[in-house]
Design a protein around this motif. Structure first.
Motif, short mmCIF file in Angstrom:
data_model
loop_
_atom_site.label_atom_id
_atom_site.label_comp_id
_atom_site.label_asym_id
_atom_site.label_seq_id
_atom_site.Cartn_x
_atom_site.Cartn_y
_atom_site.Cartn_z
N VAL A 1 1.64 13.43 0.18
CA VAL A 1 1.32 13.05 1.57
C VAL A 1 -0.12 13.39 1.95
N HIS A 2 -0.65 14.45 1.34
CA HIS A 2 -2.07 14.76 1.60
C HIS A 2 -2.95 13.66 0.98
N ASP A 3 -2.64 13.29 -0.24
CA ASP A 3 -3.37 12.19 -0.90
C ASP A 3 -3.23 10.89 -0.12
N ALA A 4 -2.11 10.74 0.58
CA ALA A 4 -1.85 9.51 1.35
C ALA A 4 -2.53 9.51 2.71
N GLY A 5 -3.26 10.57 3.02
CA GLY A 5 -4.07 10.56 4.23
C GLY A 5 -3.62 11.46 5.36
N ALA A 6 -2.59 12.26 5.14
CA ALA A 6 -2.15 13.17 6.21
C ALA A 6 -3.03 14.42 6.20
N GLY B 1 11.99 11.90 15.67
CA GLY B 1 12.25 10.48 15.88
C GLY B 1 11.00 9.63 16.08
N VAL B 2 9.85 10.16 15.66
CA VAL B 2 8.61 9.38 15.79
C VAL B 2 8.59 8.31 14.70
N LYS B 3 8.41 7.07 15.14
CA LYS B 3 8.47 5.92 14.24
C LYS B 3 7.33 4.97 14.61
N PRO B 4 7.02 4.00 13.75
CA PRO B 4 5.96 3.05 14.11
C PRO B 4 6.22 2.35 15.45
N PHE C 1 8.73 10.03 4.80
CA PHE C 1 9.39 10.26 3.51
C PHE C 1 10.51 9.27 3.20
N GLN C 2 11.02 8.62 4.25
CA GLN C 2 12.10 7.67 4.02
C GLN C 2 11.77 6.29 4.59
N GLY C 3 10.49 6.08 4.90
CA GLY C 3 10.07 4.78 5.41
C GLY C 3 10.08 3.72 4.31
N ALA C 4 9.84 2.50 4.72
CA ALA C 4 9.98 1.37 3.80
C ALA C 4 8.84 1.26 2.79
N GLY C 5 7.66 1.76 3.16
CA GLY C 5 6.48 1.55 2.32
C GLY C 5 6.14 2.77 1.49
N THR C 6 4.93 2.75 0.94
CA THR C 6 4.40 3.94 0.28
C THR C 6 4.10 4.97 1.37
N TYR C 7 3.86 6.20 0.96
CA TYR C 7 3.53 7.22 1.96
C TYR C 7 2.27 6.82 2.73
N ALA C 8 1.29 6.28 2.04
CA ALA C 8 0.05 5.85 2.71
C ALA C 8 0.34 4.75 3.73
N GLU C 9 1.18 3.81 3.36
CA GLU C 9 1.53 2.73 4.30
C GLU C 9 2.33 3.27 5.48
N ASN C 10 3.23 4.17 5.21
CA ASN C 10 4.05 4.74 6.29
C ASN C 10 3.20 5.53 7.28
#
Ligand code: DX5
Ligand code: ZN
Length: 215
Positions: free
Chosen positions: A25-30, A176-179, A200-209
């Motif tokens: 998740v850090h690599d994904a931009g968090a 419950g924070v969602k797009p 962690f359970q979204g539809a895309g990659t972590y970066a996309e989520n």
């Protein structure tokens, strides 16, 4: 509106591969990592404690944002500090001596936050808004990931934004924070969004989520 800080909550990550998850998740931009400590008393669930935080610390350069869902956090804070936390948030409902414990966190050189449960009004924060670095609006009843966002939390965010004035505290939202609700939260004044299942359970990659939450 501004770009929110995204803090993935590892509560819904794969506990069997936590080091890999926090790196991902850090690599994904968090920029932040949200770590939910639960004692099975303040909330009806047990997650992990200081030892797990300490073991994860070398695996991530993210800001470690600790959310203590425990009764009597004072006893736990020294070990959480030693484990490598950067910021510690405690609950208004979890302690009698809120002001003292904020001082304890600051004395240890960390940033301090205060959280309110869905049943607690924003007014419960009033006496400490001059001294905290962040406030956390719980938008689910704490204890579990994957619950539905409680809509009235949006009004709390707006009220905190309205009352902030020249104060510096970050307004954070957790649960419950969602797009589909992130943009409204940022619009209302949220500076930081915690997201467990959306990342962690979204539809895309972590970066996309994560990008989807930034809008
Ligand atoms: C709930 C925790 C949250 C939780 C959020 O008690 O404080 O940080 O992990 O999970 P989601 O985003 O799935 O509601
Ligand atoms: Zn949390």
């Amino acid at each position: 509106s501004h770009r929110p800080i995204i803090a993935p909550s590892i509560l819904t990550a794969d506990y069997a591969h936590l080091a890999r998850e926090v790196r991902a998740v850090h690599d994904a931009g968090a920029e932040w990592l949200h770590l939910d400590v639960m004692d099975g008393v303040f909330v009806p669930n047990i997650s992990f404690g200081a030892d797990v935080v300490r073991k994860l610390r070398p695996h991530s350069a993210a800001v470690f944002d600790l959310h203590l869902m425990v009764l009597d956090p004072a006893a736990m804070i020294p070990s959480i500090v030693a484990a490598g936390a950067d910021r510690i948030t405690i609950h208004v409902e979890g302690t009698i001596h809120l002001h003292r414990i904020i001082g304890q966190i600051h004395d240890a050189g960390l940033k301090a936050g205060v959280a309110i449960n869905p049943g607690t009004p924003v007014a419960a924060l009033e006496a400490v808004t001059d001294i905290v670095d962040q406030v956390l609006v719980m938008s689910v009843n704490p204890g579990f990931g994957g619950q539905s966002f409680i809509a009235s939390s949006l009004d709390k965010v707006a009220a905190l934004r309205e009352r902030r004035g020249a104060r510096q505290y970050l307004i954070c939202v957790d649960g419950g924070v969602k797009p589909d609700n992130a943009a409204a939260l940022v619009e209302a004044g949220a500076d930081m969004l915690v997201a467990g299942s959306a990342v962690f359970q979204g539809a895309g990659t972590y970066a996309e989520n994560i990008a989807a939450l930034r809008g």
